[in-house]
Enzyme design. Structure first.
Site, mmCIF file in Angstrom:
data_model
loop_
_atom_site.group_PDB
_atom_site.id
_atom_site.type_symbol
_atom_site.label_atom_id
_atom_site.label_comp_id
_atom_site.label_asym_id
_atom_site.label_seq_id
_atom_site.Cartn_x
_atom_site.Cartn_y
_atom_site.Cartn_z
ATOM 1 N N HIS A 7 -18.892 -18.856 -10.149
ATOM 2 C CA HIS A 7 -19.504 -18.486 -11.434
ATOM 3 C C HIS A 7 -19.590 -16.962 -11.566
ATOM 4 C CE1 HIS A 7 -21.563 -22.565 -10.798
ATOM 5 N NE2 HIS A 7 -20.927 -22.728 -11.940
ATOM 6 N N MET A 55 -15.151 -23.860 -4.417
ATOM 7 C CA MET A 55 -16.605 -23.847 -4.614
ATOM 8 C C MET A 55 -16.974 -24.709 -5.807
ATOM 9 S SD MET A 55 -17.955 -20.072 -3.830
ATOM 10 C CE MET A 55 -17.673 -19.361 -2.215
ATOM 11 N N SER A 57 -20.801 -26.608 -7.599
ATOM 12 C CA SER A 57 -22.239 -26.894 -7.454
ATOM 13 C C SER A 57 -22.429 -28.227 -6.743
ATOM 14 C CB SER A 57 -22.905 -26.942 -8.827
ATOM 15 O OG SER A 57 -22.623 -25.768 -9.546
ATOM 16 N N TYR A 114 -26.843 -23.865 -10.833
ATOM 17 C CA TYR A 114 -26.683 -23.920 -9.381
ATOM 18 C C TYR A 114 -25.501 -23.009 -9.025
ATOM 19 C CZ TYR A 114 -27.767 -25.376 -4.756
ATOM 20 O OH TYR A 114 -28.172 -25.339 -3.445
ATOM 21 N N GLU A 117 -20.431 -18.226 -5.980
ATOM 22 C CA GLU A 117 -19.512 -17.082 -6.157
ATOM 23 C C GLU A 117 -18.485 -17.307 -7.260
ATOM 24 O OE1 GLU A 117 -19.282 -14.154 -4.189
ATOM 25 O OE2 GLU A 117 -21.284 -14.800 -3.551
HETATM 26 P P1 AMP Z 1 -19.873 -25.498 -14.056
HETATM 27 O O1 AMP Z 1 -21.193 -24.828 -13.851
HETATM 28 O O2 AMP Z 1 -19.415 -26.289 -12.885
HETATM 29 O O3 AMP Z 1 -19.788 -26.242 -15.364
HETATM 30 O O4 AMP Z 1 -18.803 -24.335 -14.159
HETATM 31 C C1 AMP Z 1 -18.949 -23.271 -15.062
HETATM 32 C C2 AMP Z 1 -17.679 -22.471 -15.064
HETATM 33 O O5 AMP Z 1 -17.417 -21.986 -13.750
HETATM 34 C C3 AMP Z 1 -16.440 -23.288 -15.476
HETATM 35 O O6 AMP Z 1 -15.612 -22.493 -16.310
HETATM 36 C C4 AMP Z 1 -15.790 -23.588 -14.153
HETATM 37 O O7 AMP Z 1 -14.399 -23.800 -14.249
HETATM 38 C C5 AMP Z 1 -16.085 -22.328 -13.372
HETATM 39 N N1 AMP Z 1 -16.006 -22.570 -11.925
HETATM 40 C C6 AMP Z 1 -16.545 -23.614 -11.242
HETATM 41 N N2 AMP Z 1 -16.201 -23.550 -9.939
HETATM 42 C C7 AMP Z 1 -15.423 -22.442 -9.789
HETATM 43 C C8 AMP Z 1 -14.760 -21.843 -8.684
HETATM 44 N N3 AMP Z 1 -14.809 -22.352 -7.465
HETATM 45 N N4 AMP Z 1 -14.049 -20.715 -8.906
HETATM 46 C C9 AMP Z 1 -13.980 -20.164 -10.158
HETATM 47 N N5 AMP Z 1 -14.589 -20.693 -11.235
HETATM 48 C C10 AMP Z 1 -15.305 -21.815 -11.068
#
Ligand code: AMP
Length: 289
Positions: free
Chosen positions: A37, A183, A185, A32, A35
């Site tokens: 990611h 941000m 998901s 999901y 920006e």
């Molecule tokens: P997730 O899909 O939520 O497990 O996140 C995957 C990666 O994206 C992790 O390393 C998170 O820390 C990073 N991430 C999630 N949200 C943000 C954000 N708003 N800004 C920068 N990186 C993010």
């Protein structure tokens, strides 16, 4: 963009890239995409020239089944976004192949005593286990993690050191929506009203930044200010507001060294996390959020 749905396919494609002399960058996600990611991919591109992203909603890191079941999933949309961002290989493994035995797990001690580690039993063990498996499958040169999940990023650096994974960990800044909401998901689940209320988190962090700039070093005063701001937003529950050392992730009562002010709060049934790194620059501190 090649889509690899099995471990063998991913290994084969990445093996070809490595044989061709490419440096492998890796961004693990649960999909999901937003920006935030994509900014990780951008950063990865600066240090590597073959981009791998994984999308895997990792069941064993969810301590709440409802959260797992309702986690937003939209693979086709994610593929289009990743392709446009320049991902070369998308790895979307399945549960059966990833968790055949479920007998071996990875954990990082002590640094998970506080923050989300204290509030989500078993969560980090699930994270370290899947990240270790992904590192073994992909064998990246560089892997990028977000400051958004600060405890995850800091402890993965330690795990990599302790287990001698030959990968460089890079931590990327937090990407925020216009109003300042980090941000995530999970933001998809916020009603417009709760989204508005959740802005109290960034207001809290900014208020603490102002106090720090004016010389405040007392942890309790900083935490109380954030709490006041967040309570104005009428959260359904505050899990924690903590000041911890950046290196040990243990609570500190005064700001003396590099630290983190971290928050977790529920708005509706959506649990949001956010934080600010407080970097020491000589005698003063700089807040990064
Ligand atoms: P997730 O899909 O939520 O497990 O996140 C995957 C990666 O994206 C992790 O390393 C998170 O820390 C990073 N991430 C999630 N949200 C943000 C954000 N708003 N800004 C920068 N990186 C993010």
């Amino acid at each position: 963009m090649i889509i690899a749905r099995s471990i063998a396919e991913a290994r084969e494609e990445i093996g070809k890239a490595r044989a061709a002399g490419r440096k492998i960058g890796f961004v693990p996600t649960m999909g999901y995409l937003h920006e935030g990611h994509l900014s990780l991919v951008e950063l990865s591109k600066k240090q590597s020239n073959y981009q791998v992203m994984s999308i895997f909603v990792n069941k064993i890191q969810f301590n709440d089944k409802k959260d797992y079941d309702s986690y937003p999933r939209e693979l086709e949309r994610d593929f289009a976004m990743a392709r446009a961002a320049g991902v070369d290989l998308m790895f979307t493994p399945n549960d059966d192949e990833m968790y055949k035995n479920q007998l071996t797990f990875v954990d990082v001690e002590h640094l998970t005593d506080n923050l989300c580690g204290a509030h989500r039993p078993g969560h980090f063990r699930g994270v370290y286990t899947v990240v270790s498996k992904l590192f073994n499958i992909i064998q990246p040169d560089v892997s990028v993690f977000g400051q958004k999940d600060i405890q995850q990023a800091v402890t993965i650096e330690k795990m990599v050191e302790d287990l001698n994974f030959p990968v460089k960990i890079v931590i990327a800044q937090i990407i925020r929506e216009k109003g300042g909401l980090a941000m995530s998901s999970r933001n998809k689940h916020l009603t417009p009203e709760n989204r508005e209320r959740a802005l109290s988190i960034i207001r809290g962090l900014k208020a603490a930044e102002l106090l720090i700039a004016s010389g405040e070093r007392n942890g309790e005063i900083l935490i109380n200010e954030i709490e006041k701001q967040i309570k104005d937003g009428k959260p359904d529950k505050i899990d924690y507001i903590s000041l911890v050392s950046y290196t040990t992730l243990q609570k500190v009562t005064r700001l003396e060294e590099k630290a983190v002010l971290a928050v977790a709060a529920f708005f509706g049934s959506t649990r949001l996390i956010d934080n600010m790194i407080i970097d020491k620059m000589g005698d003063s501190f700089r807040c990064v959020y």
